[in-house]
Scaffold this motif. Structure first.
Motif, PDB file in Angstrom:
ATOM      1  N   GLY A  71       0.825  -1.197   0.000  1.00 37.34           N
ATOM      2  CA  GLY A  71       0.000   0.000   0.000  1.00 37.34           C
ATOM      3  C   GLY A  71       0.857   1.243   0.000  1.00 37.34           C
ATOM      4  N   LEU A  72       0.298   2.318  -0.510  1.00 35.27           N
ATOM      5  CA  LEU A  72       0.961   3.618  -0.548  1.00 35.27           C
ATOM      6  C   LEU A  72       0.025   4.648   0.058  1.00 35.27           C
ATOM      7  N   LEU A  73       0.499   5.341   1.092  1.00 31.68           N
ATOM      8  CA  LEU A  73      -0.256   6.416   1.723  1.00 31.68           C
ATOM      9  C   LEU A  73       0.413   7.738   1.396  1.00 31.68           C
ATOM     10  N   PHE A  74      -0.397   8.766   1.177  1.00 32.87           N
ATOM     11  CA  PHE A  74       0.110  10.121   0.970  1.00 32.87           C
ATOM     12  C   PHE A  74      -0.505  10.993   2.057  1.00 32.87           C
ATOM     13  N   VAL A  75       0.343  11.607   2.868  1.00 37.05           N
ATOM     14  CA  VAL A  75      -0.084  12.331   4.071  1.00 37.05           C
ATOM     15  C   VAL A  75       0.226  13.815   3.909  1.00 37.05           C
ATOM     16  N   ASP A  76      -0.777  14.639   4.159  1.00 36.08           N
ATOM     17  CA  ASP A  76      -0.591  16.086   4.144  1.00 36.08           C
ATOM     18  C   ASP A  76      -0.915  16.628   5.535  1.00 36.08           C
ATOM     19  N   VAL A  77      -0.011  17.434   6.078  1.00 37.20           N
ATOM     20  CA  VAL A  77      -0.253  18.059   7.380  1.00 37.20           C
ATOM     21  C   VAL A  77      -1.152  19.268   7.143  1.00 37.20           C
ATOM     22  N   ASP A  78      -2.333  19.226   7.736  1.00 36.42           N
ATOM     23  CA  ASP A  78      -3.310  20.297   7.521  1.00 36.42           C
ATOM     24  C   ASP A  78      -2.850  21.592   8.180  1.00 36.42           C
ATOM     25  N   ASN A  79      -3.010  22.684   7.479  1.00 33.70           N
ATOM     26  CA  ASN A  79      -2.830  24.045   8.005  1.00 33.70           C
ATOM     27  C   ASN A  79      -1.415  24.361   8.501  1.00 33.70           C
ATOM     28  N   GLN A 139      -6.288   4.653  10.953  1.00 38.27           N
ATOM     29  CA  GLN A 139      -5.559   4.432  12.204  1.00 38.27           C
ATOM     30  C   GLN A 139      -4.448   5.476  12.368  1.00 38.27           C
ATOM     31  N   ILE A 140      -3.736   5.747  11.299  1.00 43.48           N
ATOM     32  CA  ILE A 140      -2.651   6.733  11.353  1.00 43.48           C
ATOM     33  C   ILE A 140      -3.208   8.133  11.588  1.00 43.48           C
ATOM     34  N   THR A 141      -4.315   8.455  10.928  1.00 41.83           N
ATOM     35  CA  THR A 141      -4.961   9.752  11.141  1.00 41.83           C
ATOM     36  C   THR A 141      -5.344   9.923  12.605  1.00 41.83           C
ATOM     37  N   ASN A 142      -5.942   8.901  13.190  1.00 41.10           N
ATOM     38  CA  ASN A 142      -6.349   8.956  14.595  1.00 41.10           C
ATOM     39  C   ASN A 142      -5.150   9.094  15.529  1.00 41.10           C
TER      40      ASN A 142
END
Length: 197
Positions: A71-79, A139-142
């Motif tokens: 799997g590939l996740l793309f994470v953006d830090v909001d604000n 899970q990672i978001t939480n």
């Protein structure tokens, strides 16, 4: 005629040998540090984009040759820009470091976490069925939502948006990353605007 072996210039003297060993150890330590710098992000404990793209290419090749579930996740830090503008870049840097540490804590050692842009991270997940990738993203978001980052005006609670795709055979690494980025953008657009303290 018998020669004193210690008189030859190529035979190190005991004191000189010890000094060479110290220099050799220092050089080895420097090589290890340079090798780390080539693959690691300069701010966070994550890998850098260059290393990530090399790994993604390898994983795509592995998928093509042997199969497997990735799997590939793309994470953006909001604000993040708002944090930098309101609290300063040192607080924004602390936020990025804390998020990177949380991402690393949420995955296995066999997974790859990298900072691929100013406020963007990517994660390669090994041995994960495609139907479980979204659960892992949640899970990672939480996990990141539970963070509290102290600063002079109180606590900062970061939030992230996480897009995801399964690594598919025959898809170029750059295209996979773009698909995961688009997935992240759709998730970010669907969320209500969030403000950081």
């Amino acid at each position: 005629m018998k020669h004193n072996i210690a008189s030859f210039p190529c035979v190190a003297q005991p004191a000189g040998q010890a000094e060479l060993e110290r220099e050799n150890m220092a050089l080895k330590a420097r090589v290890v540090e340079l090798e780390r710098l080539v693959v690691c992000d300069t701010l966070t404990p994550a890998y850098n984009r260059r290393h990530f793209m090399n790994e993604l290419s390898s994983w795509c090749w592995r998928k093509h040759m042997s199969g497997g579930d990735y799997g590939l996740l793309f994470v953006d830090v909001d604000n993040l820009k708002a944090v930098n503008d309101k609290h300063g870049h040192s607080v924004g840097d602390a936020l990025l470091i804390a998020v990177a540490e949380a991402l690393l804590a949420a995955v296995r050692r066999s997974d790859i976490v990298a900072r691929v842009g100013g406020d963007e991270f990517a994660i390669l997940l090994a041995d994960i069925p495609s139907e479980k990738i979204g659960e892992k993203a949640e899970q990672i978001t939480n996990a990141v939502d539970q963070l509290e980052i102290p600063h002079q005006n109180g606590q900062l609670i970061p939030h992230i948006s996480v897009g995801f795709v399964a690594v598919e055979s025959g898809i170029a690494p750059e295209d996979l990353l773009l698909r995961a980025d688009r997935s992240m953008y759709a998730i970010k657009q669907a969320k209500r605007p969030r403000r950081l303290n």
